[in-house]
Write a protein that holds these residues in place. Structure first.
Motif, mmCIF file in Angstrom:
data_model
loop_
_atom_site.group_PDB
_atom_site.id
_atom_site.type_symbol
_atom_site.label_atom_id
_atom_site.label_comp_id
_atom_site.label_asym_id
_atom_site.label_seq_id
_atom_site.Cartn_x
_atom_site.Cartn_y
_atom_site.Cartn_z
ATOM 1 N N TYR A 159 28.610 52.049 79.209
ATOM 2 C CA TYR A 159 28.885 51.517 77.769
ATOM 3 C C TYR A 159 29.775 50.572 77.587
ATOM 4 O O TYR A 159 30.018 49.402 76.937
ATOM 5 C CB TYR A 159 29.303 52.758 76.664
ATOM 6 C CG TYR A 159 29.384 52.462 75.397
ATOM 7 C CD1 TYR A 159 27.969 52.265 74.647
ATOM 8 C CD2 TYR A 159 30.497 52.023 74.549
ATOM 9 C CE1 TYR A 159 28.078 51.903 73.234
ATOM 10 C CE2 TYR A 159 30.466 51.713 73.570
ATOM 11 C CZ TYR A 159 29.644 51.446 72.790
ATOM 12 O OH TYR A 159 29.399 51.122 71.570
ATOM 13 N N ALA A 160 31.087 50.682 78.259
ATOM 14 C CA ALA A 160 32.273 49.905 78.130
ATOM 15 C C ALA A 160 32.005 48.470 78.814
ATOM 16 O O ALA A 160 32.628 47.582 78.236
ATOM 17 C CB ALA A 160 33.470 50.850 78.656
ATOM 18 N N TYR A 161 31.261 48.530 79.839
ATOM 19 C CA TYR A 161 31.512 47.023 80.595
ATOM 20 C C TYR A 161 29.855 46.437 80.769
ATOM 21 O O TYR A 161 29.914 45.331 81.283
ATOM 22 C CB TYR A 161 31.909 47.393 81.885
ATOM 23 C CG TYR A 161 33.534 48.002 82.011
ATOM 24 C CD1 TYR A 161 34.202 46.951 81.546
ATOM 25 C CD2 TYR A 161 33.837 49.317 82.156
ATOM 26 C CE1 TYR A 161 35.734 47.553 81.219
ATOM 27 C CE2 TYR A 161 35.056 49.700 82.108
ATOM 28 C CZ TYR A 161 36.121 48.691 81.792
ATOM 29 O OH TYR A 161 37.538 49.244 81.713
ATOM 30 N N VAL B 174 29.080 60.659 70.144
ATOM 31 C CA VAL B 174 28.269 59.755 70.837
ATOM 32 C C VAL B 174 26.938 59.574 70.279
ATOM 33 O O VAL B 174 26.508 58.567 70.214
ATOM 34 C CB VAL B 174 28.205 60.326 72.552
ATOM 35 C CG1 VAL B 174 27.087 59.770 72.952
ATOM 36 C CG2 VAL B 174 29.352 60.098 73.070
ATOM 37 N N TYR C 62 32.253 59.992 75.193
ATOM 38 C CA TYR C 62 31.929 60.123 76.865
ATOM 39 C C TYR C 62 33.249 60.463 77.620
ATOM 40 O O TYR C 62 32.934 61.244 78.631
ATOM 41 C CB TYR C 62 31.340 58.761 77.537
ATOM 42 C CG TYR C 62 30.096 58.404 76.816
ATOM 43 C CD1 TYR C 62 28.849 59.301 77.160
ATOM 44 C CD2 TYR C 62 29.592 57.347 76.115
ATOM 45 C CE1 TYR C 62 27.480 58.882 76.864
ATOM 46 C CE2 TYR C 62 28.275 57.093 75.774
ATOM 47 C CZ TYR C 62 27.310 57.934 76.049
ATOM 48 O OH TYR C 62 26.300 57.744 75.721
ATOM 49 N N ILE C 63 34.219 59.748 77.297
ATOM 50 C CA ILE C 63 35.532 60.746 77.907
ATOM 51 C C ILE C 63 35.727 62.123 77.636
ATOM 52 O O ILE C 63 35.988 62.837 78.639
ATOM 53 C CB ILE C 63 36.879 59.786 77.418
ATOM 54 C CG1 ILE C 63 36.622 58.326 77.998
ATOM 55 C CG2 ILE C 63 37.874 60.658 77.968
ATOM 56 C CD1 ILE C 63 37.763 57.515 77.606
ATOM 57 N N CYS D 55 28.802 56.732 82.747
ATOM 58 C CA CYS D 55 28.102 56.645 81.384
ATOM 59 C C CYS D 55 29.339 55.714 80.689
ATOM 60 O O CYS D 55 29.006 54.834 79.796
ATOM 61 C CB CYS D 55 27.663 57.764 80.470
ATOM 62 S SG CYS D 55 26.207 58.351 80.796
ATOM 63 N N ILE D 56 30.390 56.337 80.778
ATOM 64 C CA ILE D 56 31.517 55.574 80.519
ATOM 65 C C ILE D 56 31.510 54.049 80.945
ATOM 66 O O ILE D 56 31.812 52.958 79.861
ATOM 67 C CB ILE D 56 32.883 56.142 80.877
ATOM 68 C CG1 ILE D 56 33.122 57.452 80.229
ATOM 69 C CG2 ILE D 56 34.363 55.386 80.312
ATOM 70 C CD1 ILE D 56 34.296 58.252 80.815
ATOM 71 N N ASP E 254 33.180 45.899 69.732
ATOM 72 C CA ASP E 254 32.395 45.657 70.851
ATOM 73 C C ASP E 254 31.903 43.877 70.867
ATOM 74 O O ASP E 254 31.700 43.570 71.806
ATOM 75 C CB ASP E 254 30.819 46.168 70.110
ATOM 76 C CG ASP E 254 30.613 47.812 70.816
ATOM 77 O OD1 ASP E 254 31.107 47.983 71.696
ATOM 78 O OD2 ASP E 254 30.601 48.683 69.667
ATOM 79 N N ARG F 39 32.954 51.433 69.070
ATOM 80 C CA ARG F 39 33.278 51.325 70.632
ATOM 81 C C ARG F 39 34.208 52.142 70.921
ATOM 82 O O ARG F 39 33.894 53.146 71.778
ATOM 83 C CB ARG F 39 33.591 49.713 70.861
ATOM 84 C CG ARG F 39 34.132 49.681 72.290
ATOM 85 C CD ARG F 39 34.727 48.409 72.495
ATOM 86 N NE ARG F 39 35.245 48.003 73.966
ATOM 87 C CZ ARG F 39 34.424 47.802 74.981
ATOM 88 N NH1 ARG F 39 33.192 47.571 74.733
ATOM 89 N NH2 ARG F 39 34.881 47.800 76.168
ATOM 90 N N ASN G 242 32.210 55.884 70.683
ATOM 91 C CA ASN G 242 31.331 56.213 71.803
ATOM 92 C C ASN G 242 32.124 56.313 73.191
ATOM 93 O O ASN G 242 32.008 57.488 73.755
ATOM 94 C CB ASN G 242 30.295 55.260 71.960
ATOM 95 C CG ASN G 242 29.282 55.295 70.865
ATOM 96 O OD1 ASN G 242 28.971 56.164 70.313
ATOM 97 N ND2 ASN G 242 28.724 54.055 70.610
ATOM 98 N N ILE G 243 33.030 55.601 73.211
ATOM 99 C CA ILE G 243 33.841 55.680 74.657
ATOM 100 C C ILE G 243 34.659 57.183 74.590
ATOM 101 O O ILE G 243 34.634 57.812 75.441
ATOM 102 C CB ILE G 243 34.739 54.575 74.951
ATOM 103 C CG1 ILE G 243 33.909 53.187 75.061
ATOM 104 C CG2 ILE G 243 35.877 54.827 76.194
ATOM 105 C CD1 ILE G 243 34.923 51.936 75.318
#
Length: 420
Positions: A205-207, A135, A92-93, A201-202, A233, A85, A88-89
């Motif tokens: 993936y996150a929410y 990512v 994207y950040i 995309c952030i 996750d 988690r 990947n976050i």
């Protein structure tokens, strides 16, 4: 929070619930994985105008790849210990901040050339390489123990990023082509749109992705098989897991990376061959070695767009089982046969007109996307989740290694043409 049974899998799972949404989200996550890089490649005509002596498409690609490959090697070696988690976050950040940085740099300098600005762009490109490794490797590893459709959708999204950036670039160029500083205005608008998509995309993936029932099911199942990379996750999705004896035993019995590569060497070689050939031609050769034609300044942009569109279309062809290559030997033969494109491109650039070049570029994109999806969906799925995750990361290592090698070989096209 949702409870789990003794094996760690959510009770009364509805495996197919949310599959369509998950497939769509995977497409957008794939889109964001290469949106930043394809943005750089698509606005290369602008960078050639600012930095005509610095070979932007080749230099920027050569800077990007060592950071992508080096970071991916480190992450693949340590994948079992890495929080997927956060990985990947973070990626994207970093993509979002990098595209925003390109926009701010251009606005702050007024779109001027010079070595200082060029170095600044190179720094952001290096950041894209680091983000790509986080990512792309993280997603492929994560999706490898889920549905094959998720992998296919993600890689279709990767290709869609190229098609979308090319389409946006053609539109912005057409809108601003006749205005003062039209090239720069089109690029600024284009990069701003790319930045917005990366931020999307952030959020996805996150929410969104991790809370879909089918994704929770596969991740909980992976945890029950000894995977520790999915813990955060699952917690974010409201599932608490406890490590069972079977999970501990699964970790102890896991195959090593060396064993996984030994058992899947042909698939790894396939990915390497696909991308070493593609990147030895795309994009450097298309920008610098195709000569001048009737399309003028539109020529290289059209070639990039044609490649990206066919790359996208071809990634859906393997969904038709009758035309999908599943034979391991057949995949190796198909990947090796693509090297006939090298002399084909050489003689087409030297003697043929733009129509033949567009045809060849279409075929390059068609075979690239089709074979990529065939290899990744045909790769063995009989391993436990931690091994599938490791194998997914290793496949990306060879994919990026092929890209890096292709980028280096792309410079050979400059020998003897007086452009060094």
């Amino acid at each position: 929070m949702t409870s789990v049974d003794s094996s760690g899998v959510p009770s009364t799972p509805t495996r197919l619930e949310g599959k369509g949404k998950a497939t769509l989200v995977c497409w957008f996550l794939g889109l964001g994985s290469l949106m930043a890089w394809n943005s750089i490649m698509t606005i290369a005509d602008y960078y050639y105008a600012l930095f005509p002596l610095y070979h932007p498409s080749r230099v920027l690609t050569l800077i990007y790849q060592p950071f992508a490959v080096g970071t991916m090697l480190i992450l693949a070696y340590n994948e079992a210990k890495i929080n997927t988690r956060i990985r990947n976050i973070f990626g994207y950040i970093l993509f979002s901040l990098g595209t925003l940085g390109l926009l701010v740099l251009d606005l702050a300098t007024g779109g001027k050339g010079g070595i200082g600005n060029y170095i600044g762009i190179c720094v952001f490109v290096a950041a894209f390489g680091v983000a790509d490794a986080h990512v792309q490797g993280g997603l492929v590893g994560d999706l490898s123990f889920m549905c094959p459709e998720f992998i296919q959708s993600m890689f279709a999204g990767l290709a869609a990023s190229g098609a979308l950036t090319s389409g946006l670039r053609l539109v912005t160029k057409a809108i601003f082509d006749k205005s003062d500083h039209g090239l720069r205005k089109g690029v600024v608008l284009f990069v701003a749109i790319s930045t917005a998509l990366e931020f999307l995309c952030i959020f996805l993936y996150a929410y969104v992705f991790g809370k879909l029932p089918i994704v929770k099911y596969y991740r909980a199942k992976a945890a029950s098989e000894g995977s520790t990379t999915v813990s955060s996750d699952l917690a974010a999705a409201g599932i608490l897991t406890t490590e069972s004896k079977s999970a501990v035993d699964a970790k102890d019995e896991r195959l090593s990376n060396k064993q996984l590569i030994s058992q899947n060497a042909d698939y790894a070689l396939d990915l390497y061959l696909i991308y070493v050939l593609t990147l030895s031609i795309f994009p450097g050769f298309l920008y610098e070695n195709t000569g001048s034609h009737h399309l003028g300044s539109w020529y290289s942009i059209v070639l990039i767009a044609v490649y990206n569109v066919w790359d996208l279309i071809s990634r859906y062809i393997p969904l038709i089982e009758r035309v999908k290559i599943v034979s391991r030997k057949g995949l190796v033969i198909a990947c090796l046969s693509r090297f006939l494109l090298v002399p084909a491109f050489y003689f087409t650039a030297k003697y043929a007109d733009q129509g033949w070049m567009i045809f060849l570029v279409s075929f390059l994109g068609l075979t690239n996307g089709y074979l990529t999806v065939c290899v990744l969906t045909a790769a063995p799925k009989g391993y436990k989740a931690p091994e599938q995750n490791a194998l997914g990361n290793l496949m990306v290592v060879f994919l990026l290694g092929g890209i890096f090698s292709g980028v280096a070989l792309d410079w050979l096209w400059l020998i003897g043409n007086g452009k060094f």
